[in-house]
Design an enzyme around this catalytic site. Sequence first.
Site, PDB file in Angstrom:
ATOM      1  CE1 TYR A  23      56.330 -58.141 -34.543  1.00  0.00           C
ATOM      2  CE2 TYR A  23      56.426 -59.359 -32.491  1.00  0.00           C
ATOM      3  CZ  TYR A  23      56.927 -59.090 -33.750  1.00  0.00           C
ATOM      4  OH  TYR A  23      58.034 -59.754 -34.214  1.00  0.00           O
TER       5      TYR A  23
ATOM      6  NE  ARG B 261      57.882 -53.610 -35.501  1.00  0.00           N
ATOM      7  CZ  ARG B 261      58.284 -54.774 -36.007  1.00  0.00           C
ATOM      8  NH1 ARG B 261      58.620 -55.762 -35.197  1.00  0.00           N
ATOM      9  NH2 ARG B 261      58.355 -54.943 -37.296  1.00  0.00           N
TER      10      ARG B 261
ATOM     11  CG  ASP C  90      55.879 -51.301 -43.591  1.00  0.00           C
ATOM     12  OD1 ASP C  90      55.308 -51.333 -44.703  1.00  0.00           O
ATOM     13  OD2 ASP C  90      57.119 -51.198 -43.476  1.00  0.00           O
TER      14      ASP C  90
ATOM     15  CG  HIS D 264      59.426 -62.208 -43.083  1.00  0.00           C
ATOM     16  ND1 HIS D 264      60.638 -61.539 -43.099  1.00  0.00           N
ATOM     17  CD2 HIS D 264      59.690 -63.451 -43.573  1.00  0.00           C
ATOM     18  CE1 HIS D 264      61.586 -62.344 -43.571  1.00  0.00           C
ATOM     19  NE2 HIS D 264      61.039 -63.508 -43.878  1.00  0.00           N
TER      20      HIS D 264
ATOM     21  CB  CYS E 105      42.612 -68.023 -34.199  1.00  0.00           C
ATOM     22  SG  CYS E 105      42.126 -69.303 -33.023  1.00  0.00           S
TER      23      CYS E 105
ATOM     24  CB  CYS F 207      39.797 -65.375 -32.287  1.00  0.00           C
ATOM     25  SG  CYS F 207      39.684 -66.864 -31.298  1.00  0.00           S
TER      26      CYS F 207
ATOM     27  CB  SER G 178      70.910 -56.513 -43.916  1.00  0.00           C
ATOM     28  OG  SER G 178      70.089 -57.457 -43.253  1.00  0.00           O
TER      29      SER G 178
HETATM   30  C1  BJW Z   1      68.333 -48.522 -46.613  1.00  0.00           C
HETATM   31  C2  BJW Z   1      67.893 -47.328 -46.103  1.00  0.00           C
HETATM   32  C3  BJW Z   1      67.414 -46.430 -47.034  1.00  0.00           C
HETATM   33  C4  BJW Z   1      68.539 -48.420 -44.447  1.00  0.00           C
HETATM   34  N1  BJW Z   1      67.428 -46.750 -48.305  1.00  0.00           N
HETATM   35  N2  BJW Z   1      68.375 -48.894 -47.834  1.00  0.00           N
HETATM   36  C5  BJW Z   1      69.777 -70.900 -44.297  1.00  0.00           C
HETATM   37  C6  BJW Z   1      70.992 -70.541 -43.784  1.00  0.00           C
HETATM   38  C7  BJW Z   1      71.094 -70.044 -42.493  1.00  0.00           C
HETATM   39  C8  BJW Z   1      69.974 -69.893 -41.688  1.00  0.00           C
HETATM   40  C9  BJW Z   1      68.761 -70.265 -42.187  1.00  0.00           C
HETATM   41  C10 BJW Z   1      68.665 -70.757 -43.473  1.00  0.00           C
HETATM   42  N3  BJW Z   1      67.365 -71.026 -43.713  1.00  0.00           N
HETATM   43  C11 BJW Z   1      66.644 -70.708 -42.615  1.00  0.00           C
HETATM   44  C12 BJW Z   1      67.461 -70.250 -41.651  1.00  0.00           C
HETATM   45  C13 BJW Z   1      67.057 -69.809 -40.290  1.00  0.00           C
HETATM   46  C14 BJW Z   1      66.499 -68.400 -40.206  1.00  0.00           C
HETATM   47  C15 BJW Z   1      67.569 -67.416 -40.635  1.00  0.00           C
HETATM   48  O1  BJW Z   1      67.568 -66.868 -41.712  1.00  0.00           O
HETATM   49  N4  BJW Z   1      68.486 -67.111 -39.740  1.00  0.00           N
HETATM   50  C16 BJW Z   1      69.533 -66.133 -40.022  1.00  0.00           C
HETATM   51  C17 BJW Z   1      69.659 -65.178 -38.856  1.00  0.00           C
HETATM   52  C18 BJW Z   1      70.817 -66.828 -40.359  1.00  0.00           C
HETATM   53  N5  BJW Z   1      65.298 -68.236 -41.005  1.00  0.00           N
HETATM   54  C19 BJW Z   1      64.092 -68.562 -40.523  1.00  0.00           C
HETATM   55  O2  BJW Z   1      63.950 -69.039 -39.415  1.00  0.00           O
HETATM   56  C20 BJW Z   1      62.890 -68.344 -41.436  1.00  0.00           C
HETATM   57  N6  BJW Z   1      62.130 -69.555 -41.522  1.00  0.00           N
HETATM   58  C21 BJW Z   1      62.598 -70.647 -42.112  1.00  0.00           C
HETATM   59  O3  BJW Z   1      63.685 -70.658 -42.639  1.00  0.00           O
HETATM   60  O4  BJW Z   1      61.720 -71.699 -42.110  1.00  0.00           O
HETATM   61  C22 BJW Z   1      62.172 -72.959 -42.663  1.00  0.00           C
HETATM   62  C23 BJW Z   1      62.238 -73.007 -44.144  1.00  0.00           C
HETATM   63  C24 BJW Z   1      62.974 -74.008 -44.742  1.00  0.00           C
HETATM   64  C25 BJW Z   1      63.053 -74.102 -46.122  1.00  0.00           C
HETATM   65  C26 BJW Z   1      62.379 -73.197 -46.923  1.00  0.00           C
HETATM   66  C27 BJW Z   1      61.629 -72.226 -46.346  1.00  0.00           C
HETATM   67  C28 BJW Z   1      61.585 -72.128 -44.948  1.00  0.00           C
HETATM   68  C29 BJW Z   1      61.942 -67.293 -40.874  1.00  0.00           C
HETATM   69  C30 BJW Z   1      62.522 -65.934 -40.873  1.00  0.00           C
HETATM   70  C31 BJW Z   1      61.555 -64.931 -40.230  1.00  0.00           C
HETATM   71  C32 BJW Z   1      62.148 -63.545 -40.076  1.00  0.00           C
HETATM   72  N7  BJW Z   1      61.331 -62.707 -39.290  1.00  0.00           N
HETATM   73  C33 BJW Z   1      61.761 -61.353 -39.005  1.00  0.00           C
HETATM   74  C34 BJW Z   1      61.067 -60.782 -37.736  1.00  0.00           C
HETATM   75  C35 BJW Z   1      59.585 -60.836 -37.767  1.00  0.00           C
HETATM   76  C36 BJW Z   1      58.911 -59.611 -38.303  1.00  0.00           C
HETATM   77  C37 BJW Z   1      59.012 -58.377 -37.455  1.00  0.00           C
HETATM   78  O5  BJW Z   1      59.183 -58.415 -36.235  1.00  0.00           O
HETATM   79  O6  BJW Z   1      58.888 -57.312 -38.072  1.00  0.00           O
HETATM   80  O7  BJW Z   1      61.567 -60.533 -40.146  1.00  0.00           O
HETATM   81  S1  BJW Z   1      63.520 -61.222 -38.713  1.00  0.00           S
HETATM   82  C38 BJW Z   1      63.687 -59.627 -39.400  1.00  0.00           C
HETATM   83  O8  BJW Z   1      64.686 -59.705 -40.426  1.00  0.00           O
HETATM   84  C39 BJW Z   1      62.341 -59.317 -40.077  1.00  0.00           C
HETATM   85  C40 BJW Z   1      62.794 -58.841 -41.435  1.00  0.00           C
HETATM   86  O9  BJW Z   1      61.764 -59.019 -42.379  1.00  0.00           O
HETATM   87  C41 BJW Z   1      64.040 -59.643 -41.697  1.00  0.00           C
HETATM   88  C42 BJW Z   1      64.958 -59.053 -42.720  1.00  0.00           C
HETATM   89  O10 BJW Z   1      65.505 -57.828 -42.264  1.00  0.00           O
HETATM   90  P1  BJW Z   1      65.779 -56.660 -43.303  1.00  0.00           P
HETATM   91  O11 BJW Z   1      64.513 -56.223 -43.908  1.00  0.00           O
HETATM   92  O12 BJW Z   1      66.859 -57.075 -44.227  1.00  0.00           O
HETATM   93  O13 BJW Z   1      66.257 -55.470 -42.316  1.00  0.00           O
HETATM   94  P2  BJW Z   1      67.747 -55.105 -41.808  1.00  0.00           P
HETATM   95  O14 BJW Z   1      67.580 -54.172 -40.673  1.00  0.00           O
HETATM   96  O15 BJW Z   1      68.551 -56.313 -41.575  1.00  0.00           O
HETATM   97  O16 BJW Z   1      68.396 -54.369 -43.055  1.00  0.00           O
HETATM   98  C43 BJW Z   1      67.961 -53.124 -43.534  1.00  0.00           C
HETATM   99  C44 BJW Z   1      68.796 -52.726 -44.733  1.00  0.00           C
HETATM  100  O17 BJW Z   1      68.268 -51.519 -45.267  1.00  0.00           O
HETATM  101  C45 BJW Z   1      70.275 -52.462 -44.398  1.00  0.00           C
HETATM  102  O18 BJW Z   1      71.106 -53.156 -45.321  1.00  0.00           O
HETATM  103  C46 BJW Z   1      70.424 -50.945 -44.573  1.00  0.00           C
HETATM  104  O19 BJW Z   1      71.688 -50.563 -45.122  1.00  0.00           O
HETATM  105  C47 BJW Z   1      69.330 -50.642 -45.569  1.00  0.00           C
HETATM  106  N8  BJW Z   1      68.805 -49.297 -45.463  1.00  0.00           N
HETATM  107  N9  BJW Z   1      68.072 -47.352 -44.688  1.00  0.00           N
HETATM  108  C48 BJW Z   1      67.894 -47.966 -48.692  1.00  0.00           C
HETATM  109  N10 BJW Z   1      66.971 -45.207 -46.623  1.00  0.00           N
END
Ligand code: BJW
Length: 243
Positions: free
Chosen positions: A54, A57, A92, A114, A122, A141, A183
């Site tokens: 991090y 980043r 970001d 996120h 803290c 902190c 995605s």
């Molecule tokens: C372009 C482009 C251009 C490229 N123009 N497009 C239900 C079902 C199944 C699983 C779960 C569920 N509920 C919860 C879960 C578990 C889990 C989960 O989702 N797991 C999956 C893997 C299945 N979720 C969690 O654990 C979450 N918490 C949770 O659910 O708590 C309990 C709860 C219960 C009830 C209600 C509420 C909550 C927490 C999720 C935390 C995610 N954190 C991350 C990392 C931390 C941040 C960091 O390091 O930066 O966040 S994971 C990572 O993925 C990051 C992102 O924000 C997130 C999404 O990714 P994103 O943005 O979609 O990126 P990409 O790379 O996947 O896609 C990019 C897209 O852009 C692509 O499609 C390209 O084509 C496109 N693109 N260039 C336009 N120029």
Amino acid sequence: MDKTIVILTGAGISAESGIPTFRASDGLWCNHPIEDVATPQGYRRNPKLVHEFYNARRAQLKEVIPNAAHHAIAELAANWDGKLFLITQNVDDLHDRATQATTPKPAFRLIHMHGELRKARCEKSGSIFDWQENIDGDSHCDCCNAPGNLRPHIVWFNEMPLEMDVIDEAASSCDLFMSIGTSGNVYPAAGLVHTARTYGRAHTVELNLEPSAGESLFHEKIYGPATKTVPEYVRRILAGGVV
Ligand code: BJW
């Protein structure tokens, strides 16, 4: 009556600013297993590795600027008379910088569901601090004035995303739901389109480089780079051609 718009953004909107996405083959996780850098368990096992991931980043934010897609949304925030919720999964600060360059209407809200790279939390007190520099095991902190309690203000897997009550309420009552550059793999963000369609009866549109995992839930799909598709779509909205 003033209409409500919800915009959900993901890593794709910042790709053309030079910030890698997550799931691309050369993405942020290509050299870092998800379990190591994006879970609380990984952080417990190796806090140094996670801080380094991090810190790099956070440092990169000094070298990137908002692109035409961030600026188009900021223009919408400055000109839309209804409510506008900009819900970003991105940690970001490019939406922040773009909207600070305009004067958003009072009903505009930006939510980082996120977390934010430029904040630290803290673990003892829960206090959140603006943080521009590196974090490590020696970082102090202001609340405890002790080392070792600060972690990145980031929502990892199995942690609760931020402001879910506001997000769910906005998604379930909006007229237009836009998903940009995500995605659709990560929940609960990926489920918001279903909420918007089912409860809000919203018009749903996806703007992405390629079809997302939830593609079938969108009424309208526009594929191409965000710097082209987003400004065009915002122009359509402001001309009254969408809702
Ligand atoms: C372009 C482009 C251009 C490229 N123009 N497009 C239900 C079902 C199944 C699983 C779960 C569920 N509920 C919860 C879960 C578990 C889990 C989960 O989702 N797991 C999956 C893997 C299945 N979720 C969690 O654990 C979450 N918490 C949770 O659910 O708590 C309990 C709860 C219960 C009830 C209600 C509420 C909550 C927490 C999720 C935390 C995610 N954190 C991350 C990392 C931390 C941040 C960091 O390091 O930066 O966040 S994971 C990572 O993925 C990051 C992102 O924000 C997130 C999404 O990714 P994103 O943005 O979609 O990126 P990409 O790379 O996947 O896609 C990019 C897209 O852009 C692509 O499609 C390209 O084509 C496109 N693109 N260039 C336009 N120029």
